[in-house]
Design a protein around this motif. Structure first.
Motif, PDB file in Angstrom:
ATOM      1  N   ALA A  99       0.769  -1.194   0.195  1.00 41.71           N
ATOM      2  CA  ALA A  99       0.186   0.071   0.315  1.00 41.71           C
ATOM      3  C   ALA A  99       0.609   1.249  -0.131  1.00 41.71           C
ATOM      4  CB  ALA A  99      -1.288  -0.026   1.401  1.00 41.71           C
ATOM      5  N   SER A 100       1.667   1.657   1.008  1.00 41.72           N
ATOM      6  CA  SER A 100       2.860   2.516   1.178  1.00 41.72           C
ATOM      7  C   SER A 100       3.236   2.222  -0.552  1.00 41.72           C
ATOM      8  CB  SER A 100       3.416   2.501   2.066  1.00 41.72           C
ATOM      9  OG  SER A 100       4.688   1.082   1.993  1.00 41.72           O
ATOM     10  N   MET A 101       4.101   1.935  -0.975  1.00 40.41           N
ATOM     11  CA  MET A 101       4.610   1.619  -2.155  1.00 40.41           C
ATOM     12  C   MET A 101       3.662   2.169  -3.656  1.00 40.41           C
ATOM     13  SD  MET A 101       7.776   1.008  -2.339  1.00 40.41           S
ATOM     14  CE  MET A 101       8.596   0.164  -3.222  1.00 40.41           C
ATOM     15  N   ARG A 102       2.605   2.064  -3.601  1.00 40.98           N
ATOM     16  CA  ARG A 102       2.102   2.148  -4.209  1.00 40.98           C
ATOM     17  C   ARG A 102       1.433   3.744  -4.520  1.00 40.98           C
ATOM     18  NH1 ARG A 102      -0.346  -2.139  -4.092  1.00 40.98           N
ATOM     19  NH2 ARG A 102      -1.977  -1.667  -2.617  1.00 40.98           N
ATOM     20  N   ALA A 103       1.105   4.402  -2.455  1.00 39.83           N
ATOM     21  CA  ALA A 103       0.485   5.077  -2.593  1.00 39.83           C
ATOM     22  C   ALA A 103       1.804   7.125  -3.250  1.00 39.83           C
ATOM     23  CB  ALA A 103       0.925   5.301  -0.717  1.00 39.83           C
ATOM     24  N   LEU A 104       3.302   6.188  -2.557  1.00 39.89           N
ATOM     25  CA  LEU A 104       4.244   7.203  -3.292  1.00 39.89           C
ATOM     26  C   LEU A 104       4.260   8.131  -4.577  1.00 39.89           C
ATOM     27  CD1 LEU A 104       7.854   5.323  -3.545  1.00 39.89           C
ATOM     28  CD2 LEU A 104       6.545   6.725  -0.998  1.00 39.89           C
ATOM     29  N   ASP A 105       4.171   9.729  -4.227  1.00 38.23           N
ATOM     30  CA  ASP A 105       4.183  11.096  -4.944  1.00 38.23           C
ATOM     31  C   ASP A 105       5.482  11.240  -6.071  1.00 38.23           C
ATOM     32  OD1 ASP A 105       3.017  12.904  -6.203  1.00 38.23           O
ATOM     33  OD2 ASP A 105       3.052  14.241  -4.741  1.00 38.23           O
ATOM     34  N   LEU A 106       5.066  10.342  -6.886  1.00 39.60           N
ATOM     35  CA  LEU A 106       6.333  10.412  -7.709  1.00 39.60           C
ATOM     36  C   LEU A 106       6.470  11.143  -9.262  1.00 39.60           C
ATOM     37  CD1 LEU A 106       7.082   6.615  -7.827  1.00 39.60           C
ATOM     38  CD2 LEU A 106       8.051   8.902  -6.310  1.00 39.60           C
ATOM     39  N   HIS A 107       5.514  12.240  -9.103  1.00 39.18           N
ATOM     40  CA  HIS A 107       5.533  13.405  -9.537  1.00 39.18           C
ATOM     41  C   HIS A 107       6.452  14.830  -9.877  1.00 39.18           C
ATOM     42  CE1 HIS A 107       1.787  10.886  -9.524  1.00 39.18           C
ATOM     43  NE2 HIS A 107       1.442  11.022 -10.859  1.00 39.18           N
ATOM     44  N   SER A 108       6.181  15.450 -10.686  1.00 38.46           N
ATOM     45  CA  SER A 108       7.180  16.978 -11.366  1.00 38.46           C
ATOM     46  C   SER A 108       6.249  16.977 -10.618  1.00 38.46           C
ATOM     47  CB  SER A 108       7.707  16.877 -12.355  1.00 38.46           C
ATOM     48  OG  SER A 108       6.630  16.910 -13.184  1.00 38.46           O
ATOM     49  N   GLY A 109       6.419  18.839 -10.266  1.00 34.30           N
ATOM     50  CA  GLY A 109       5.999  19.612  -9.746  1.00 34.30           C
ATOM     51  C   GLY A 109       5.665  19.864  -8.473  1.00 34.30           C
ATOM     52  N   GLN A 110       6.170  19.244  -7.732  1.00 28.71           N
ATOM     53  CA  GLN A 110       7.450  19.702  -6.585  1.00 28.71           C
ATOM     54  C   GLN A 110       8.531  19.994  -6.250  1.00 28.71           C
ATOM     55  OE1 GLN A 110       6.986  15.478  -4.386  1.00 28.71           O
ATOM     56  NE2 GLN A 110       6.789  15.030  -5.993  1.00 28.71           N
ATOM     57  N   PRO A 111       9.202  20.119  -4.934  1.00 31.07           N
ATOM     58  CA  PRO A 111      10.021  20.689  -5.431  1.00 31.07           C
ATOM     59  C   PRO A 111      11.643  20.022  -5.419  1.00 31.07           C
ATOM     60  CG  PRO A 111       8.934  22.283  -3.858  1.00 31.07           C
ATOM     61  CD  PRO A 111       8.585  20.784  -4.337  1.00 31.07           C
ATOM     62  N   ALA A 112      12.219  20.011  -5.933  1.00 35.21           N
ATOM     63  CA  ALA A 112      13.228  18.725  -5.920  1.00 35.21           C
ATOM     64  C   ALA A 112      13.934  18.084  -4.919  1.00 35.21           C
ATOM     65  CB  ALA A 112      14.977  19.009  -7.280  1.00 35.21           C
ATOM     66  N   HIS A 113      13.972  17.943  -4.108  1.00 36.47           N
ATOM     67  CA  HIS A 113      14.328  18.005  -2.787  1.00 36.47           C
ATOM     68  C   HIS A 113      12.772  17.373  -2.239  1.00 36.47           C
ATOM     69  CE1 HIS A 113      12.411  21.364  -1.219  1.00 36.47           C
ATOM     70  NE2 HIS A 113      12.292  20.464   0.386  1.00 36.47           N
ATOM     71  N   GLU A 114      11.896  17.419  -2.598  1.00 38.71           N
ATOM     72  CA  GLU A 114      11.093  16.525  -1.822  1.00 38.71           C
ATOM     73  C   GLU A 114      10.617  15.374  -3.026  1.00 38.71           C
ATOM     74  OE1 GLU A 114       7.065  19.276  -1.665  1.00 38.71           O
ATOM     75  OE2 GLU A 114       8.012  20.292  -0.170  1.00 38.71           O
ATOM     76  N   LEU A 115      10.619  15.621  -4.329  1.00 34.16           N
ATOM     77  CA  LEU A 115      10.399  14.844  -4.815  1.00 34.16           C
ATOM     78  C   LEU A 115      11.911  13.727  -4.873  1.00 34.16           C
ATOM     79  CD1 LEU A 115       9.945  12.781  -8.339  1.00 34.16           C
ATOM     80  CD2 LEU A 115      11.198  14.743  -9.122  1.00 34.16           C
ATOM     81  N   ALA A 116      13.137  13.788  -4.925  1.00 42.16           N
ATOM     82  CA  ALA A 116      13.586  13.165  -3.996  1.00 42.16           C
ATOM     83  C   ALA A 116      13.670  12.426  -2.955  1.00 42.16           C
ATOM     84  CB  ALA A 116      15.029  13.528  -3.997  1.00 42.16           C
ATOM     85  N   ALA A 117      13.048  12.887  -2.552  1.00 41.31           N
ATOM     86  CA  ALA A 117      12.214  11.907  -0.697  1.00 41.31           C
ATOM     87  C   ALA A 117      11.286  10.719  -1.270  1.00 41.31           C
ATOM     88  CB  ALA A 117      12.042  13.197   0.354  1.00 41.31           C
ATOM     89  N   ASN A 118      10.318  10.738  -2.286  1.00 48.11           N
ATOM     90  CA  ASN A 118       9.467   9.921  -2.756  1.00 48.11           C
ATOM     91  C   ASN A 118      10.101   8.724  -3.538  1.00 48.11           C
ATOM     92  OD1 ASN A 118       7.353  10.198  -0.877  1.00 48.11           O
ATOM     93  ND2 ASN A 118       7.918  13.106  -2.383  1.00 48.11           N
ATOM     94  N   LEU A 119      11.377   9.543  -4.284  1.00 52.36           N
ATOM     95  CA  LEU A 119      12.091   8.407  -4.798  1.00 52.36           C
ATOM     96  C   LEU A 119      12.762   7.631  -3.747  1.00 52.36           C
ATOM     97  CD1 LEU A 119      13.705  10.661  -7.890  1.00 52.36           C
ATOM     98  CD2 LEU A 119      12.124   8.402  -7.953  1.00 52.36           C
ATOM     99  N   ARG A 120      14.139   8.727  -3.099  1.00 51.39           N
ATOM    100  CA  ARG A 120      14.243   7.537  -1.819  1.00 51.39           C
ATOM    101  C   ARG A 120      13.505   6.444  -0.981  1.00 51.39           C
ATOM    102  NH1 ARG A 120      14.772   5.306   3.544  1.00 51.39           N
ATOM    103  NH2 ARG A 120      13.848   7.319   3.926  1.00 51.39           N
ATOM    104  N   ARG A 121      12.381   6.685  -0.814  1.00 54.77           N
ATOM    105  CA  ARG A 121      11.386   5.803  -0.296  1.00 54.77           C
ATOM    106  C   ARG A 121      11.483   4.589  -1.157  1.00 54.77           C
ATOM    107  NH1 ARG A 121       8.096  10.833   1.111  1.00 54.77           N
ATOM    108  NH2 ARG A 121       8.581  10.431   3.280  1.00 54.77           N
ATOM    109  N   ALA A 122      10.787   4.931  -3.080  1.00 54.96           N
ATOM    110  CA  ALA A 122      10.940   3.843  -4.060  1.00 54.96           C
ATOM    111  C   ALA A 122      12.271   2.567  -3.993  1.00 54.96           C
ATOM    112  CB  ALA A 122      10.637   4.456  -5.053  1.00 54.96           C
ATOM    113  N   PHE A 123      13.050   3.353  -3.938  1.00 59.46           N
ATOM    114  CA  PHE A 123      14.239   2.163  -4.331  1.00 59.46           C
ATOM    115  C   PHE A 123      14.801   1.865  -2.605  1.00 59.46           C
ATOM    116  CE2 PHE A 123      15.083   4.716  -7.960  1.00 59.46           C
ATOM    117  CZ  PHE A 123      15.748   3.921  -8.363  1.00 59.46           C
TER     118      PHE A 123
END
Length: 465
Positions: free
Chosen positions: A379-403
């Motif tokens: 569930a938590s992996m499906r819910a990750l926000d992996l979209h542009s339009g957010q600050p780069a450091h916030e996208l990095a946080a979500n990408l980090r969670r994905a990996f």
């Protein structure tokens, strides 16, 4: 220490032994012992048992917590209170941890490092109202106290700690290159900190020991930072002389960037990508833009395409600002070490001018998104926000969670079992980001970076655009 003769369990020999601490944690309270014997979810027995088994399995051909527990199902460790201190009764331990009936000294030290950290975190951090683990400052303070208790921090020492990240599953050529870089770092008087495991975590330490020896440097630090979820897949290598068990991956990552004065990244897989995204996300925070933080990507000539793909992925997802935070140095150990040394000189000047400690980077701002534990589930992996339009450091946080989820599904016991039961994690997001991520992970799979060489790999993830 007393030990029985090796016994066979399946294809693997095991030993029963009694060991006592020497000069460390020789006394425990009755309450501490009760917690270490408590097998319930609130108790500490399971985590202590599993971490101890991981320590004693160092050098074995495993990178899966689930497989390790299945290989040694009868392993157990009990705490015995005696009038003159404590004793550990260990049963079903890997025979490879013993020589002529004696536990290898480094492994015994690591066992008591595990005991020290698990007790300290339970007594002084988790159950202490002084530490607000819901607040950013409270988490950083907890990381500081864990490292200080483990005697990692050396007040007054000049900045000289190079953190080395990279994969446990790398080629022989890449491993030899990590040793060459470590050697050049050691010749320049730098100490080494890694994730404590094999491969790119062991090579720099091995090289640095020779560099230190040639320079007649004694008391070198070879620090290994790990956490209960990953230690079984990355058992501490024998060169580590200061092992620290952090409570979770987020505090482990924060410990790296707080104590390190420079970071060197060698080729690796999903775990290395997680580390890169963590650090870049931290450095991209507006509060950290002026802070010097040397970050060097390096590998042999054969790794050039690896770093090209990593560089492309960072550009596609985080942009040119993230790409400007690191150097890529290919097939030149001397240049890599010189870049680290030059970068640390800037760190020293910055810390001095800003009255920050040399041994712990208090000024680095780490957002809560990088500090709060992320538990990978379907569930938590499906819910990750992996979209542009957010600050780069916030996208990095979500990408980090994905990996981080991919790492969990690959090698961590609970993740492997969840994948077996429910199938691969689904990772979805913006098409361009998902395409870039899919291409990077496909390269890791094709190059054998997800599991140890010779071990079959079935993806634990499915990319959904």
């Amino acid at each position: 220490m007393t030990a029985t003769a090796p016994q066979s369990h399946g294809n693997y020999a095991t030993v029963n032994a009694s060991i006592r601490p020497k000069g460390r944690l020789e006394l425990l309270s009755k309450l501490e012992i009760d917690k270490l014997l408590d097998t319930s979810q609130r108790g500490l027995h399971t985590v202590f048992r599993n971490c101890t088994l991981a320590v004693l399995s160092s050098g074995n051909d495993l990178d899966s917590g689930k497989e390790l527990l299945e290989r040694y199902p009868n392993f157990n460790v009990q705490i015995i209170q005696e009038a003159r201190g404590i004793k550990l009764e260990i049963s079903g331990a890997p025979a490879t941890a013993f020589v002529d009936g004696e536990m290898i000294r480094g492994m015994r030290e690591h066992v008591f490092s595990v005991l020290r950290d698990i007790i300290y975190v339970s007594d002084e951090i988790a159950e202490n109202p002084r530490f607000d683990l819901a607040a950013s400052a409270g988490i950083t303070d907890a990381v500081f106290h864990i490292l200080r208790n483990a005697k990692v921090l050396r007040p007054g020492a000049e900045p000289n700690l190079a953190v080395c990240w990279g994969g446990h599953s790398i080629s022989r050529e890449e491993y030899d290159y990590t040793k060459l870089v470590g050697y050049q770092l050691g010749l320049r008087g730098l100490n080494i900190c890694t994730g404590c495991g094999p491969g790119a975590m062991k090579g720099p330490m091995k090289g640095a020991t020779i560099g230190h020896s040639k320079q007649r440097i004694s008391g070198g630090q070879y620090i290994g930072l790990t956490e209960p979820g990953i230690i079984a897949a990355e058992a501490p290598n024998p060169i580590v002389n200061n092992l620290v068990i952090l409570p979770d991956i987020e505090k482990r990552l924060e410990a790296f960037v707080r104590v390190g004065h420079a970071i060197v990244i060698f080729p690796g897989g999903a775990g290395t990508a997680e580390e890169i995204l963590y650090l870049l996300g931290v450095l991209l925070h507006p509060a950290n833009q002026a802070m010097p933080f040397p970050l060097i990507f390096t590998g042999p000539a054969s790794a050039a395409s690896y770093f090209e793909r990593v560089h492309e992925f960072i550009g596609h997802t985080l942009g040119a600002g993230a790409q400007s935070r690191y150097q890529i140095i290919i097939d030149d150990p001397v240049a890599a070490a010189q870049a680290v040394q030059a970068g640390i000189a800037k760190v020293r000047e910055f810390r001095r001018n800003n009255s920050d400690a040399y041994c712990f980077n208090w000024l680095l701002q780490i957002a809560p998104a990088f500090q709060q534990p992320f538990v990978p589930t379907h569930a938590s992996m499906r819910a990750l926000d992996l979209h542009s339009g957010q600050p780069a450091h916030e996208l990095a946080a979500n990408l980090r969670r994905a990996f981080s989820g991919v790492v969990t599904g690959n090698v961590k016991e609970q993740g492997v079992r969840a994948i077996e039961q429910h199938g691969p994690y689904e990772i979805s997001g913006e098409a361009a980001i998902m395409t870039a991520m899919d291409a990077l992970l496909a390269q890791f799979v094709a190059q054998g970076r997800m599991r140890l060489p010779g071990r079959a790999y079935t993806p634990c993830y499915r990319i959904v655009c």
